[in-house]
Design a protein around this motif. Structure first.
Motif, PDB file in Angstrom:
ATOM      1  N   ILE A   4      -7.007  11.124  -4.550  1.00 59.88           N
ATOM      2  CA  ILE A   4      -5.583  10.848  -4.612  1.00 59.88           C
ATOM      3  C   ILE A   4      -5.428   9.464  -5.245  1.00 59.88           C
ATOM      4  O   ILE A   4      -6.032   8.505  -4.778  1.00 59.88           O
ATOM      5  CB  ILE A   4      -4.975  10.849  -3.194  1.00 59.88           C
ATOM      6  N   GLU A   5      -4.620   9.383  -6.292  1.00 58.29           N
ATOM      7  CA  GLU A   5      -4.425   8.100  -6.968  1.00 58.29           C
ATOM      8  C   GLU A   5      -2.943   7.774  -7.034  1.00 58.29           C
ATOM      9  O   GLU A   5      -2.106   8.667  -7.197  1.00 58.29           O
ATOM     10  CB  GLU A   5      -5.028   8.146  -8.372  1.00 58.29           C
ATOM     11  N   PHE A   6      -2.639   6.485  -6.893  1.00 58.22           N
ATOM     12  CA  PHE A   6      -1.258   6.037  -6.961  1.00 58.22           C
ATOM     13  C   PHE A   6      -1.241   4.534  -7.219  1.00 58.22           C
ATOM     14  O   PHE A   6      -2.256   3.857  -7.107  1.00 58.22           O
ATOM     15  CB  PHE A   6      -0.499   6.381  -5.664  1.00 58.22           C
ATOM     16  N   THR A   7      -0.071   4.043  -7.557  1.00 61.41           N
ATOM     17  CA  THR A   7       0.128   2.615  -7.772  1.00 61.41           C
ATOM     18  C   THR A   7       1.209   2.142  -6.810  1.00 61.41           C
ATOM     19  O   THR A   7       2.253   2.773  -6.698  1.00 61.41           O
ATOM     20  CB  THR A   7       0.540   2.336  -9.231  1.00 61.41           C
ATOM     21  N   SER A   8       0.926   1.047  -6.104  1.00 60.50           N
ATOM     22  CA  SER A   8       1.877   0.544  -5.119  1.00 60.50           C
ATOM     23  C   SER A   8       1.547  -0.907  -4.764  1.00 60.50           C
ATOM     24  O   SER A   8       0.394  -1.323  -4.837  1.00 60.50           O
ATOM     25  CB  SER A   8       1.811   1.400  -3.850  1.00 60.50           C
ATOM     26  N   ALA A   9       2.577  -1.621  -4.333  1.00 61.62           N
ATOM     27  CA  ALA A   9       2.377  -2.966  -3.804  1.00 61.62           C
ATOM     28  C   ALA A   9       2.361  -2.950  -2.277  1.00 61.62           C
ATOM     29  O   ALA A   9       2.162  -3.984  -1.650  1.00 61.62           O
ATOM     30  CB  ALA A   9       3.482  -3.899  -4.305  1.00 61.62           C
ATOM     31  N   LYS A  10       2.558  -1.785  -1.675  1.00 59.73           N
ATOM     32  CA  LYS A  10       2.672  -1.670  -0.220  1.00 59.73           C
ATOM     33  C   LYS A  10       1.414  -2.107   0.520  1.00 59.73           C
ATOM     34  O   LYS A  10       1.499  -2.685   1.593  1.00 59.73           O
ATOM     35  CB  LYS A  10       3.024  -0.236   0.175  1.00 59.73           C
ATOM     36  N   PHE A  11       0.242  -1.862  -0.028  1.00 58.70           N
ATOM     37  CA  PHE A  11      -1.002  -2.086   0.706  1.00 58.70           C
ATOM     38  C   PHE A  11      -1.802  -3.289   0.191  1.00 58.70           C
ATOM     39  O   PHE A  11      -3.012  -3.350   0.366  1.00 58.70           O
ATOM     40  CB  PHE A  11      -1.858  -0.820   0.656  1.00 58.70           C
ATOM     41  N   LEU A  12      -1.114  -4.229  -0.428  1.00 55.73           N
ATOM     42  CA  LEU A  12      -1.801  -5.411  -0.950  1.00 55.73           C
ATOM     43  C   LEU A  12      -2.495  -6.166   0.181  1.00 55.73           C
ATOM     44  O   LEU A  12      -2.031  -6.146   1.326  1.00 55.73           O
ATOM     45  CB  LEU A  12      -0.808  -6.331  -1.658  1.00 55.73           C
ATOM     46  N   PRO A  13      -3.605  -6.830  -0.125  1.00 60.96           N
ATOM     47  CA  PRO A  13      -4.343  -7.540   0.922  1.00 60.96           C
ATOM     48  C   PRO A  13      -3.530  -8.671   1.535  1.00 60.96           C
ATOM     49  O   PRO A  13      -2.802  -9.375   0.834  1.00 60.96           O
ATOM     50  CB  PRO A  13      -5.582  -8.073   0.201  1.00 60.96           C
TER      51      PRO A  13
END
Length: 134
Positions: A4-13
């Motif tokens: 599963i691939e996606f782009t998001s800023a939700k899970f940034l470190p």
């Protein structure tokens, strides 16, 4: 194996680059979120475990064991700017030698896990691409 691939800023470190498992190898926040989200739908996983490439959570059902890997596809420091990064989640069954020799696998469980992950991400408004890999 499903990917599963996606782009998001939700899970940034949350922690700085030097606290990551390797430079640019993010995924703890994603793995932790997945563990918390999946348990709400009855899918109980392990806590996240660090690897060189990112993070994983484990799932067991009967004698079937699965690894759900979570990692970024980013360059070191890319998670610092608040910009979205590319993520990859994979679901793969971990089989013993005996299970492999006997041809024992559990594709229905893998499909259910993948569907639950995709549904959780989509519920957050995240568009995903899913590839079934062999």
């Amino acid at each position: 194996m499903a990917q599963i691939e996606f782009t998001s800023a939700k899970f940034l470190p949350v922690l700085p680059e030097d606290c990551q498992v390797n430079p640019g190898a993010y995924g703890f926040e994603l793995a932790w979120w997945l563990a918390q989200t999946l348990v709400k739908s009855g899918v109980v996983t392990s806590y996240p475990v660090g690897e060189d490439w990112g993070w994983l959570i484990e799932y067991h059902e009967g004698d079937a064991e699965f690894m759900i890997g979570c990692g970024s596809q980013s360059d070191p420091g890319e998670g610092d700017g608040g910009q979205p990064v590319a993520w990859s989640v994979f679901v793969t069954q971990v089989r013993s030698l005996k299970q492999r020799l006997q041809g024992r696998s559990a594709p229905a469980i893998a499909a259910r896990l993948t569907a639950a992950i995709v549904a959780a991400l989509r519920a957050e408004g995240i568009a995903v691409d899913v590839d079934a890999l062999t």
